[in-house]
Structures are given as structure tokens and as C-alpha cells.
Design a protein around this motif. Structure first.
Motif, PDB file in Angstrom:
ATOM      1  N   GLU A 142       0.796  -1.174   0.032  1.00 27.53           N
ATOM      2  CA  GLU A 142      -0.210  -0.049  -0.139  1.00 27.53           C
ATOM      3  C   GLU A 142       0.925   1.199  -0.119  1.00 27.53           C
ATOM      4  OE1 GLU A 142      -3.343   0.556  -0.189  1.00 27.53           O
ATOM      5  OE2 GLU A 142      -3.890  -1.393  -0.548  1.00 27.53           O
ATOM      6  N   VAL A 143       2.017   1.332   0.722  1.00 24.52           N
ATOM      7  CA  VAL A 143       2.828   2.359   0.833  1.00 24.52           C
ATOM      8  C   VAL A 143       3.454   2.802  -0.439  1.00 24.52           C
ATOM      9  CG1 VAL A 143       5.120   3.401   1.777  1.00 24.52           C
ATOM     10  CG2 VAL A 143       3.397   2.062   3.362  1.00 24.52           C
ATOM     11  N   LEU A 144       3.997   1.673  -1.248  1.00 27.38           N
ATOM     12  CA  LEU A 144       4.650   1.777  -2.594  1.00 27.38           C
ATOM     13  C   LEU A 144       3.618   2.314  -3.410  1.00 27.38           C
ATOM     14  CD1 LEU A 144       7.106  -1.058  -2.274  1.00 27.38           C
ATOM     15  CD2 LEU A 144       7.891   1.463  -2.126  1.00 27.38           C
ATOM     16  N   LYS A 145       2.384   1.443  -3.511  1.00 27.72           N
ATOM     17  CA  LYS A 145       1.262   1.406  -4.669  1.00 27.72           C
ATOM     18  C   LYS A 145       0.956   2.972  -4.673  1.00 27.72           C
ATOM     19  CE  LYS A 145      -2.203  -0.268  -3.921  1.00 27.72           C
ATOM     20  NZ  LYS A 145      -3.143   0.795  -3.734  1.00 27.72           N
ATOM     21  N   THR A 183       5.246  15.618  -4.725  1.00 24.93           N
ATOM     22  CA  THR A 183       4.139  16.729  -4.824  1.00 24.93           C
ATOM     23  C   THR A 183       3.094  15.673  -4.764  1.00 24.93           C
ATOM     24  OG1 THR A 183       5.338  18.140  -5.987  1.00 24.93           O
ATOM     25  CG2 THR A 183       2.894  18.330  -5.880  1.00 24.93           C
ATOM     26  N   THR A 184       2.217  15.792  -3.663  1.00 29.11           N
ATOM     27  CA  THR A 184       1.053  15.210  -3.503  1.00 29.11           C
ATOM     28  C   THR A 184      -0.229  15.930  -3.163  1.00 29.11           C
ATOM     29  OG1 THR A 184       1.023  14.467  -1.289  1.00 29.11           O
ATOM     30  CG2 THR A 184       2.243  13.071  -2.821  1.00 29.11           C
ATOM     31  N   SER A 301       1.919  10.381   2.497  1.00 29.60           N
ATOM     32  CA  SER A 301       2.630  11.356   3.023  1.00 29.60           C
ATOM     33  C   SER A 301       4.336  10.958   3.104  1.00 29.60           C
ATOM     34  CB  SER A 301       2.148  12.158   4.072  1.00 29.60           C
ATOM     35  OG  SER A 301       2.132  11.092   5.160  1.00 29.60           O
ATOM     36  N   VAL A 302       4.440   9.806   2.797  1.00 35.60           N
ATOM     37  CA  VAL A 302       5.902   9.334   3.138  1.00 35.60           C
ATOM     38  C   VAL A 302       6.801  10.041   2.226  1.00 35.60           C
ATOM     39  CG1 VAL A 302       5.438   7.442   1.156  1.00 35.60           C
ATOM     40  CG2 VAL A 302       7.400   7.121   3.119  1.00 35.60           C
ATOM     41  N   LEU A 303       7.812  10.439   2.455  1.00 34.93           N
ATOM     42  CA  LEU A 303       8.827  11.347   1.822  1.00 34.93           C
ATOM     43  C   LEU A 303       8.620  12.700   1.639  1.00 34.93           C
ATOM     44  CD1 LEU A 303      10.003   8.536  -1.116  1.00 34.93           C
ATOM     45  CD2 LEU A 303      10.971   9.045   1.180  1.00 34.93           C
ATOM     46  N   GLU A 307       4.420  19.707   8.599  1.00 36.79           N
ATOM     47  CA  GLU A 307       3.924  19.556  10.010  1.00 36.79           C
ATOM     48  C   GLU A 307       2.465  19.251   9.889  1.00 36.79           C
ATOM     49  OE1 GLU A 307       3.019  22.997  13.434  1.00 36.79           O
ATOM     50  OE2 GLU A 307       4.113  23.595  11.552  1.00 36.79           O
ATOM     51  N   GLU A 308       1.683  19.721   8.869  1.00 40.76           N
ATOM     52  CA  GLU A 308       0.349  19.373   8.441  1.00 40.76           C
ATOM     53  C   GLU A 308      -0.106  17.910   8.364  1.00 40.76           C
ATOM     54  OE1 GLU A 308      -2.167  20.244   4.734  1.00 40.76           O
ATOM     55  OE2 GLU A 308      -2.522  22.141   6.002  1.00 40.76           O
ATOM     56  N   ASN A 309       0.968  17.062   7.981  1.00 40.14           N
ATOM     57  CA  ASN A 309       0.581  15.743   7.875  1.00 40.14           C
ATOM     58  C   ASN A 309       1.558  14.900   8.577  1.00 40.14           C
ATOM     59  OD1 ASN A 309       3.036  15.415   6.187  1.00 40.14           O
ATOM     60  ND2 ASN A 309       1.789  15.578   4.231  1.00 40.14           N
ATOM     61  N   SER A 310       2.224  15.290   9.790  1.00 43.43           N
ATOM     62  CA  SER A 310       3.216  14.666  10.436  1.00 43.43           C
ATOM     63  C   SER A 310       2.657  13.671  11.345  1.00 43.43           C
ATOM     64  CB  SER A 310       3.959  15.860  11.225  1.00 43.43           C
ATOM     65  OG  SER A 310       3.204  16.467  12.339  1.00 43.43           O
TER      66      SER A 310
END
Length: 359
Positions: A142-145, A183-184, A301-303, A307-310
């Protein structure tokens, strides 16, 4: 599914017609179940991955996205099957562990009082056990995909990477900035200066995995494992409890319309299993969507942590502040639209292959 049988039971089965569909699956044992679940996982993922991509995009967005325009945009940009290789690689062992653990748990829990094999409590406990174990495969997938599906992870040219390292050495770039651009819809890295130029190209699974490992270590691949359990343990419990009850109702109805003695282990027709799976998935998928939105945003939000998604708490707080309770229903239609065919295909193919066997 793998079952432990006594020598007496085995000797009884040897006297049964070897062409009997019902007994072939027992004789094939664990290998048959492994092959059945692996094939089911591949078929299901190939057929429904575009809908999964659509679901992930909608859930990761900070604003509501209409399904059809978003889908058409993915078609134009060639993004429908982004993240498929890693999904195929890990979905087979994930589904194999999931289904095998569920069946084994049903057998083992049946030794306890009040946990009879056909009881709802047994199905709930078995589903929870299967989800905890299979999550070890599902979460890295899930993380990679998910990161690839929301895309705009880009590779940086060697020159830009070199400039980034030089700036970091003199303290011009904050710690959260990295030597690549991410960028997400949920997170935008904060930089002190104008973003460095990058050679934009979709990142490969291997390169993304390397980045995650370098920045966050092995734990980065298990980002959201516990919140994933928070999503899918309730989902699996609701799903299997409903699924087993619907199958039992189908057997009882079939028994009333037939002179045959229908047992709880007898295989049901392909389309009956598909209908039971579809109804169960629709109910369980809708209920568990609330937590799934938060899980998706945390994983993508990985990488690109700000602060907003920490943390999941901050994600929940910001979602509620922006859109209220409606934010947690975001992507529900897309999720159910993906899950119903995905689970229906995987379960019906699995049950059919398990019943008919490979030898």
C-alpha cells in the motif's frame, strides 16, 4: 483451505470417488489453496487496479474530486496502472496469507467453547487474525503503490541533486527538504528557496523503495500498519461475518430446493459466491471508509512529511477543519466501486479453484 484431518478422516476420503469435486480440494490441501489464492489475487488486481488508482487519487485530494473527470484524466495521462508491478508482487502472498490464515483460524478456534466453526464469533476472531498476519504484506504494498498512484514523485537530475546537497551543507535547505521532489495532493514540502529544477519522470518502484529506505529505514515501508489494522480488521470482521451468513442462507435455500443433504463445507455455485461476496463487500467497505481516508493520506505522505501531515492526529484535525465530517466520506463511492469487483473476483475465483483443484 488448509485443514488438519485425522487418520480416520483421511481413510474415509480414500474410499470416495476421486473425481468428486467436494473431496479433491481436501486432498490437494495447502498447495491447492496457495495456488488458488495466488491466481485469484493476480486476476483480481489486473482487473480492478484502475479503480484502485481512482480511489486513491480521490481520497488523497484535499478537495472533492468528481469520479468520471478524474478517471478520464488518468486515462489521458496513462496513470491507471501506475503502481501495478508492486501490487502484483505483494498481493499474491498477501491474499494467500489472508485466506489461509482465516481458514486455519476457523479450524483452531473451533476447539474453544462458544467458538464453533460456524458461529459468528469464530468468523469475527478468524477474520481479525487473518488481517493482522496478512498486513505484513499488504502494508508495504500500500505504501509503495499509493505513493506511485498519486504520482508526481519525480527523479532529480544529478546536477540538481548536487546543488541540493551543497545547500543543505550550508543550512540553506530545511531538514524536511530532500534531494528529490515529491508533490501529492496532501503534502507539499516546504522549502526556504525556489524549488530546484528537476527532470520530471515517473519514479520506478525500485527507486522509490530505495528513497524510502534511505530516508525512513525499514519502518518507512510499514507506515500506517496500525491504522491499516484499524481500517481492515473491522472491515474483515464485518465482511466475513456477513459473507459466511449469506453463504449459509444460500446453502439452506439450496437444501430446501434439493433432495441432497447440503453440508457447511459444500461448495456453492460460482455466481452464488460472487453475489455473497459483492453484498458483504459493499456493507463492510462503506463502513470502514472513514478510517481508510486517513490511512491513505498518512501513507502517501511518506517522503513528503510536513507539519500538517506529520501524524494521523494532525491529518484528522486538518480534515475536520477543512470539510467537517463530510471529509471522512471522501472517496467512499470510489472505494466501494473498486472493492466490490475486486473482492468479488478474488473470492469467487478462489472458492471455485479451491473446490475444483488442480489435479
Amino acid at each position: 483451505m488448509a485443514r488438519s484431518t485425522s487418520k480416520t478422516a483421511e481413510s474415509r476420503e480414500l474410499s470416495v470417488d476421486p473425481n468428486s469435486t467436494k473431496h479433491r480440494s481436501t486432498n490437494n490441501g495447502a498447495l491447492n489453496n496457495l495456488l488458488a489464492s495466488s491466481i485469484a489475487a493476480f486476476v483480481s488486481r489486473l482487473c480492478t487496479h484502475p479503480l484502485d488508482t481512482l480511489k486513491t487519487r480521490v481520497q488523497a485530494s484535499n478537495k472533492p474530486l468528481p469520479l468520471l473527470p478524474t478517471f478520464l484524466d488518468l486515462v489521458r495521462n496513462g496513470g491507471l496502472y501506475r503502481g501495478l508491478p508492486v501490487a502484483l508482487t505483494l498481493s499474491a502472498p498477501g491474499l494467500s496469507v489472508y485466506l489461509t490464515a482465516y481458514d486455519l483460524s476457523k479450524d483452531k478456534f473451533s476447539y474453544f467453547k462458544y467458538l464453533g466453526k460456524d458461529s459468528v464469533l469464530n468468523h469475527l476472531a478468524s477474520a481479525a487474525t487473518a488481517e493482522v498476519l496478512s498486513g505484513l504484506f499488504w502494508t508495504p504494498m500500500e505504501v509503495l503503490k499509493s505513493k506511485q498512484q498519486v504520482e508526481n514523485v519525480t527523479s532529480v537530475s544529478p546536477i540538481a541533486a548536487s546543488k541540493s546537497r551543497n545547500l543543505a551543507a550550508v543550512g540553506a535547505t530545511p531538514k524536511s527538504a530532500s534531494s528529490f521532489s515529491t508533490t501529492t495532493a496532501t503534502a507539499t514540502p516546504v522549502t526556504a528557496k525556489t524549488p530546484l529544477p528537476a527532470t520530471r519522470m515517473p519514479i520506478s518502484t525500485a527507486e522509490l523503495a530505495k528513497m524510502i529506505y534511505q530516508q525512513e529505514g525499514l519502518i518507512g515501508f510499514y507506515r500506517g500498519y496500525f491504522i491499516t489494522l484499524g481500517v481492515f480488521v473491522p472491515y474483515s470482521m464485518i465482511y466475513f461475518a456477513t459473507y459466511e451468513q449469506l453463504k449459509e442462507m444460500a446453502r439452506q435455500r439450496r437444501g430446501r430446493n434439493s433432495s441432497d443433504n447440503i453440508k457447511s463445507d459444500d461448495a456453492l455455485p460460482f455466481f452464488t459466491v460472487a453475489l455473497c461476496a459483492a453484498v458483504s463487500t459493499g456493507i463492510a467497505g462503506g463502513v470502514s471508509n472513514i478510517v481508510d481516508v486517513v490511512k491513505t493520506r498518512w501513507q502517501v505522505s511518506v517522503l513528503a512529511t510536513t507539519e500538517e501531515n506529520s501524524s494521523t492526529r494532525r491529518i484528522v484535525s486538518n480534515m475536520f477543519r477543512r470539510g467537517g465530517l463530510a471529509s471522512f466520506t471522501q472517496g467512499m463511492a470510489a472505494r466501494v466501486l473498486w472493492m466490490i469487483p475486486s473482492v468479488t473476483i478474488s473470492m469467487s475465483v478462489y472458492e471455485w479453484l479451491k473446490a475444483h483443484g488442480f489435479t
